[in-house]
Design an enzyme around this catalytic site. Structure first.
Site, short mmCIF file in Angstrom:
data_model
loop_
_atom_site.label_atom_id
_atom_site.label_comp_id
_atom_site.label_asym_id
_atom_site.label_seq_id
_atom_site.Cartn_x
_atom_site.Cartn_y
_atom_site.Cartn_z
N ARG A 95 3.78 -4.54 17.34
CA ARG A 95 4.69 -4.11 16.28
C ARG A 95 5.48 -5.34 15.82
NH1 ARG A 95 6.75 0.96 15.03
NH2 ARG A 95 6.21 1.85 17.04
N GLU A 100 -5.53 6.94 6.74
CA GLU A 100 -4.53 7.99 6.89
C GLU A 100 -5.14 9.29 6.38
OE1 GLU A 100 -0.35 8.54 8.08
OE2 GLU A 100 -1.65 6.79 8.13
N ARG A 126 -3.93 8.95 16.13
CA ARG A 126 -3.04 7.84 16.46
C ARG A 126 -2.83 7.73 17.97
NH1 ARG A 126 1.78 5.98 17.64
NH2 ARG A 126 2.86 4.50 16.31
N GLU A 128 0.85 -1.19 0.00
CA GLU A 128 0.00 0.00 0.00
C GLU A 128 0.89 1.24 0.00
OE1 GLU A 128 -2.18 -0.03 3.60
OE2 GLU A 128 -3.38 -1.80 3.08
N ARG A 159 -2.48 9.05 11.10
CA ARG A 159 -3.32 7.86 11.15
C ARG A 159 -4.55 8.13 12.01
NH1 ARG A 159 -0.98 1.88 12.60
NH2 ARG A 159 -2.93 0.70 12.50
N LYS A 187 2.38 4.38 1.43
CA LYS A 187 2.53 4.91 2.79
C LYS A 187 2.40 6.42 2.71
CE LYS A 187 5.31 4.69 6.98
NZ LYS A 187 4.75 5.95 7.43
N LYS A 189 7.35 -1.30 6.88
CA LYS A 189 7.45 0.00 6.19
C LYS A 189 8.66 -0.03 5.27
CE LYS A 189 7.45 1.90 10.35
NZ LYS A 189 7.46 2.85 11.49
N PHE A 236 -7.64 2.17 4.83
CA PHE A 236 -6.88 0.96 4.48
C PHE A 236 -7.28 -0.29 5.25
CE2 PHE A 236 -4.08 3.35 7.49
CZ PHE A 236 -4.06 2.42 8.55
#
Length: 558
Positions: free
Chosen positions: A414, A299, A269, A247, A254, A249, A420, A339
């Protein structure tokens, strides 16, 4: 339950640096809390009144607080201000004022936690004409019956400057210890609801079984799933098992969108409610998200006159604006790129693979002006992904996200299921834990900042370097004003800062270092921006610093 018992807990927490002792003290206190207060007390222990996602705020500054204490004690405002110059801590100065109390109330009664909380709620609800007067009387009412120690911690709660070292991880462990439940179930329930008060009540009254049955709730934000960094598309494809969803970025903010009929709430976020600052986005969601009840993520990007994205700080300017919002809509137009879908019309989707979540998102979103689906590419070809990556950069975006097609949504995690891909080593979001007074014309500014990464195992922050470049004089004045109330200790020109402020830092490289307990040091770190969208526990972890170091070394090898 008397507020003095909570004040005693705060004092004991202040006197120890040991996480195990703090956890035990909080757990022992939670066990004593009656059922009707169990949803309130966890936030008070954190030095807050409401969860971060709750729109309510006290809206009380130092000036109004001092005025309220002066009214309650008969000690003049100037006397309290002079005391602050000696103590460096308004909480301590208010404690001293209460010791000298000249006003006596005929109807004085001991403060209870319930009364303190209810008064704080009334303070947060005071609005409109003469609201400051109402806040003043409500605060004075509390301080009139407060003892000196109680006053110290009431003041710190009002100003958000509690210094007890209790963070979210420690509170999670204390809830588990207090009610003999599994820490992982407390963590899971918190990740799904972001509400420690609710989680503590379930843990106390329903135990492991109740925590296991906790589900996401519209109106309570879910902790966002996070990503690690990859060196490029080839590494990303290997990690994803050969095929991935790539996707764009976006360089934006966010957001998590909750819809329940005509009610739409947008969380940042940091899980703060930013709905009122972006009314045009709310209307687009109502018009283009075809689901009665839904939780979706996206986003939010600021768009320039040329149609290209603007840096994410422009979105933060929109979030902070409370007045003249129509004018800001014209100045900083926003575009929402969705997303992920986490919940749709009664169906929870976080245990569903990404591929299916994306299909569900596409079914309920009708693209239109200012709202669209994040541009994606599903491929097993490194060459095709590389072309997509270059096109994203050409359009002014940050890079790509690579996601495993079979990955479930893991709140707060995470891992390597999301990666990323950016053209440079990633900047770090770090917490200021110390500073040093400047020299010469900068003698009145805190001009060099000790920054730290978060260590989730310890529930603490470990230093990785000092940042002294990248700041303008305006920046230094702003940071000095923000940090002065957070000074915990002073040693000559050096000060210890309560970890509250997060900044984005760039650097030449990461080095191994025996100087810092983290084991790492940033070479030539430089300030980039203030991350007002992040709280201290949203800062990058020391594990991430270690991963970036390994990534950096592997890239050197190439």
């Amino acid at each position: 339950m008397r507020y003095s018992e909570l004040a005693d807990l705060y004092e004991r927490l202040e006197k120890t640096t040991l996480k195990t002792v703090k956890t035990r003290l909080v757990a022992e206190f939670l066990r004593k809390v009656p059922d009707e207060l169990i949803e309130i007390v966890p936030y008070l222990i954190l030095g807050k009144v409401f969860p971060d996602w709750d729109e309510r705020e006290l809206g009380v500054g130092e000036k109004l607080l001092i005025k309220a204490v002066a009214m309650a004690t008969g000690v003049s405002e100037s006397e309290i201000l002079n005391s602050v110059r000696d103590t460096g801590d308004l909480g301590r100065s208010i404690e001293e004022a209460l010791k000298k109390k000249r006003q006596k109330s005929f109807f004085s009664q001991p403060l209870t936690i319930k009364r303190v909380y209810e008064n704080f709620v009334k303070v947060s609800e005071a609005s409109g004409e003469r609201s400051q007067d109402r806040k003043l009387k409500l605060l004075a009412n509390v301080f009139m019956d407060a003892g000196p120690k109680e006053g110290r911690y009431l003041a710190r709660t009002v100003l958000g400057t509690m210094r007890t070292g209790v963070a979210e991880g420690l509170l999670r462990d204390a809830i588990a210890e207090a009610f003999k439940v599994k820490a992982e179930l407390v963590e899971r329930a918190y990740m799904l609801t972001s509400d420690f008060g609710y989680v503590a009540r379930i843990a106390k009254l329903e135990g492991d079984e109740g925590l296991s049955s906790v589900r996401m709730q519209i109106g309570k934000p879910i902790r966002p799933m996070l990503a690690q960094q990859a060196s490029g598309v080839e590494e990303a494809l290997r990690e994803m098992g050969g095929t991935a969803e790539f996707e764009i970025k976006y360089d934006g903010a966010r957001v998590q969108v909750h819809r329940d009929g005509d009610t739409v709430i947008v969380y940042s976020r940091r899980l703060e409610n930013v709905t009122r600052s972006i009314p045009e986005v709310v209307e687009r969601i109502k018009a283009h998200v075809r689901a009665e009840r839904a939780i979706v993520e996206g986003e939010l990007v600021a768009v320039g006159e040329d149609g290209r994205p603007r840096p994410f700080q422009f979105v933060l300017r929109r979030f902070r604006r409370k007045y003249d919002i129509k004018e800001m809509i014209k100045k900083i137009p926003l575009e929402l790129n969705l997303f992920d879908a986490l919940y749709v019309d009664g169906g929870e989707l976080i245990e569903v693979p990404l591929e299916e979540r994306r299909k569900r998102l596409e079914e309920i979103v009708e693209e239109g002006e200012g709202i669209r689906l994040a541009v994606k590419l599903v491929t097993d070809s490194a060459e095709e992904a590389e072309r997509f990556y270059r096109e994203a950069l050409k359009l002014g975006h940050e890079g790509l996200m690579a996601k495993r097609l079979d990955s479930i949504y893991e709140p707060g995690n995470r891992g390597k299921k999301w990666l990323k891909i950016k053209p440079t080593m990633e900047n770090l979001d770090l917490v200021i834990i110390g500073a040093e007074w400047g020299e010469g014309r900068r003698a009145h500014f805190l001009g060099s900042y000790l920054v730290a990464a978060y260590d989730p195992e310890r529930g603490d922050f470990v230093p990785v370097g000092k940042v002294g470049s990248g700041f303008t004089d305006e920046d230094l004045a702003k940071f000095t004003e923000m940090l002065k109330p957070l000074i915990v200790e002073e040693h000559g020109k050096e000060v210890v800062i309560e970890p509250k402020i997060v900044i984005e830092v760039t650097y030449q490289e990461i080095q191994k270092s025996p100087k810092y307990e983290s084991g790492f040091a940033l070479r030539f770190p430089r300030y980039v921006s203030l991350r007002e969208d992040k709280g201290p526990e949203d800062a990058d972890t020391i594990d991430k610093v270690a991963r970036l170091y390994e990534l950096q070394e592997s890239m050197k090898g190439k």
